[in-house]
Design a protein around this motif. Structure first.
Motif, mmCIF file in Angstrom:
data_model
loop_
_atom_site.group_PDB
_atom_site.id
_atom_site.type_symbol
_atom_site.label_atom_id
_atom_site.label_comp_id
_atom_site.label_asym_id
_atom_site.label_seq_id
_atom_site.Cartn_x
_atom_site.Cartn_y
_atom_site.Cartn_z
ATOM 1 N N UNK A 142 0.780 -1.234 0.000
ATOM 2 C CA UNK A 142 0.000 0.000 0.000
ATOM 3 C C UNK A 142 0.814 1.289 0.000
ATOM 4 N N UNK A 143 2.157 1.198 -0.010
ATOM 5 C CA UNK A 143 2.970 2.431 -0.024
ATOM 6 C C UNK A 143 3.550 2.730 -1.404
ATOM 7 N N UNK A 144 3.855 1.681 -2.150
ATOM 8 C CA UNK A 144 4.578 1.793 -3.418
ATOM 9 C C UNK A 144 3.639 2.397 -4.470
ATOM 10 N N UNK A 145 4.049 3.507 -5.107
ATOM 11 C CA UNK A 145 3.102 4.245 -5.941
ATOM 12 C C UNK A 145 2.681 3.501 -7.207
ATOM 13 N N UNK A 146 3.400 2.473 -7.632
ATOM 14 C CA UNK A 146 2.884 1.674 -8.759
ATOM 15 C C UNK A 146 2.935 0.184 -8.429
ATOM 16 N N UNK A 147 2.612 -0.114 -7.181
ATOM 17 C CA UNK A 147 2.580 -1.522 -6.750
ATOM 18 C C UNK A 147 1.593 -2.302 -7.623
ATOM 19 N N UNK A 148 2.010 -3.469 -8.102
ATOM 20 C CA UNK A 148 1.060 -4.243 -8.916
ATOM 21 C C UNK A 148 -0.027 -4.856 -8.028
#
Ligand SMILES: Cc1cc2nc3c(=O)[nH]c(=O)nc-3n(C[C@H](O)[C@H](O)[C@H](O)COP(=O)(O)OP(=O)(O)OC[C@H]3O[C@@H](n4cnc5c(N)ncnc54)[C@H](O)[C@@H]3O)c2cc1C
Length: 508
Positions: A142-148
């Motif tokens: 939930x932090x990574x701006x383009x998390x798959x």
């Protein structure tokens, strides 16, 4: 495990190379009862004080192989490519990021195209999850701006930021950036118990680093159906007379040549060496090398465009020991203003003055120690695009030629510029950069790519050679594109997928 010193007998399966691809695949097949031989050129890394000594690792380069490759201009160099049980993962930074959903489709850059993979992200997603479990990846979603999509939760909480990094995280958030905790295959307590050092580029000689040996191999080596042969280099593969199957591997063990035969073969010697082995296996029937009807073996070599960036604040001291807990993907798909995709930014393990001295021998050590005390150190990484003339070849005497044609440099320069601006915005008045050493093919990939068309790819989407139906290639060489995040988790996920395919199609 059966003892080495093995007779030249027949196996169900021979795996060549105990790195991320080979060890992960073997881990998945260990319980099948298949009689498996793992052939590894190196030996297990043994702990010594050198394993936590920057002088030994970065200046004396004691872990580098006793080997010279040639570059495209014919100039010899000693590659930073590690040969030991566990392969390059013994030295890796433990960052276990999934490729982005978009990386599996075609991406358009100013300088070219990153081609689509022969399957979508969703195909690999369940295997990513299994790989994260096997390598005990710690992180937070939930932090990574383009998390798959579908990252279902890591096996433990993210490795904690050290105080300087925790402060930097809130400064970054304050200026609108979205730093995220790097997913890491690290047991921080176990790592630090052996010495207060970073783990990135340090050899993993205790269970603190979850790598191909410690996480995938160690638990299966006592199986009676698994035999490990170390210090043994595969020199070539031989085919049956019909050319359609591989018959045996030829190895060199202490100067003695031997042959081992099997029903199935998995080549996982790393993207440079797997291509070299296939090319060296050329014979009258296959003068361009094995698995090479497409002419693509050795081509499309990629290695990421990487820059080390030191953000220096003379008024603050960075007391971090390991540092490597943050990443930023805000510019991964574009800079937010419609630019081309730029890449990933992640912290390096804490740099010290000795590591800097290895790179800048003319600079006084005291000045370098000062710089390292006041810097936060980043790894800025952009995609390298596959190109036919970016190539691994072998010379007439079998020596590796690595003719790397770097690509997509404009995207990388934009990313370095963006990172500099960001660091200045969060209070670092001095920002220094240096491109990564071309001698170190850390993220090598692409040289035996998979695809749907045998005319343009040596491997099918399950990494099976189109030309030899009992040969699989399961290291980073199967990548059709390099994306711009670290490769290890993707190698492991596909190795698990291929192992499942082997179980379904080859075990009756
Ligand atoms: C310093 C460093 C830091 C890194 N950090 C990260 C990171 O944080 N995250 C990440 O995802 N990736 C990282 N990487 C990259 C990652 O380690 C590699 O992508 C990955 O380990 C490659 O796995 P592989 O199976 O393709 O090949 P390899 O690891 O190269 O494994 C190949 C194996 O085959 C053996 N072999 C080679 N030739 C022969 C032969 N002829 N006969 C028998 N055996 C042979 C080798 O000894 C080796 O054990 C890093 C790499 C380095 C060097």
């Amino acid at each position: 495990m059966k003892k080495a010193g093995l007779s030249e007998k027949h196996y169900d399966l021979i795996v060549i190379g105990s790195g991320m691809g080979g060890a992960t695949l073997l881990n998945q097949l260990a319980d099948t009862g298949l009689n498996i031989l793992l052939i590894e050129r190196g030996t297990p890394l043994i702990h010594s004080t050198q394993a936590r000594d920057s002088q030994a690792i970065f200046v004396e380069e004691v872990y580098r192989p006793n080997e010279q490759w040639l570059d495209g201009a014919g100039k010899p160099f000693n590659p930073g490519n590690y040969y030991n049980v566990g392969g390059n993962s013994k030295f890796y930074g433990g960052v276990m990021l999934r490729f982005r959903q978009e990386d599996f489709g075609e991406l358009v850059f100013d300088e070219g195209i990153s081609p689509a993979w022969p399957f979508a992200y969703e195909t690999l997603a369940p295997y990513y999850q299994q790989a994260e479990a096997l390598y005990q990846v710690k992180g937070v979603t939930g932090q990574d701006s383009c998390e798959p999509p579908g990252v279902k939760g890591y096996v433990g909480a993210a490795i904690p930021d050290e105080p300087t990094i925790a402060k930097l995280r809130s400064q970054l958030e304050h200026v609108g950036a979205k730093p995220f905790s790097l997913p890491l295959a690290i047991d921080i307590d176990a790592w630090l118990a052996l010495g207060q050092t970073p783990w990135d580029a340090f050899p993993g000689t205790n269970p603190g680093k979850l790598d191909a040996e410690s996480a995938a191999l160690q638990s299966i080596l006592d199986h009676p159906n698994i035999s490990l042969l170390t210090n043994t280099t595969v020199t070539r593969l031989h085919t049956e007379a019909n050319g359609k199957q591989i018959k045996s591997v030829e190895v060199c063990q202490g100067g003695v040549h031997k042959h081992f035969s099997a029903r199935l073969f998995v080549l996982a010697a790393g993207a440079v060496n797997s291509a070299a082995i296939l090319l060296r296996s050329a014979d009258q029937q296959f003068p361009e090398g094995l698995a090479n009807r497409s002419g693509q073996v050795g081509r499309n070599f990629m290695n990421h465009n990487c820059t080390a960036l030191m953000a220096v604040n003379p008024l603050e001291t960075n007391h971090s020991v390991y540092q490597k807990t943050l990443g930023i993907n805000d510019f991964y798909l574009s800079d937010g203003n419609g630019s081309q995709p730029l890449g990933n930014i992640q912290l390096l393990g804490k740099i010290d003055g000795t590591m800097l001295k290895a790179q800048l021998p003319r600079m006084p050590k005291a000045a370098l120690d000062w710089l390292a005390r006041h810097s936060v150190d980043w790894y800025v990484m952009s995609e390298d695009l596959p190109q036919s003339n970016s190539q691994v070849r072998v010379s007439s005497n079998g020596q590796i030629i690595l003719d790397w044609q770097q690509s997509n440099l404009s995207a990388h320069q934009q990313l370095v510029k963006k990172t500099k601006q960001l660091m200045r915005a969060v209070g670092f008045p001095i920002v220094l950069t240096k491109a990564f050493d071309r001698r170190t093919p850390s993220h090598q990939c692409g040289t035996v790519r998979m695809g749907n068309d045998p005319a343009t790819a040596p491997l099918d989407p399950y990494c099976r050679a189109y030309d030899h139906d009992n040969l699989f290639v399961v290291d980073a060489s199967f990548f059709p594109s390099s994306a711009a995040v670290n490769p290890a988790l993707t190698i492991a996920a596909q190795a698990i997928r291929v192992a499942e395919h082997i179980k379904l199609t080859e075990i009756h």
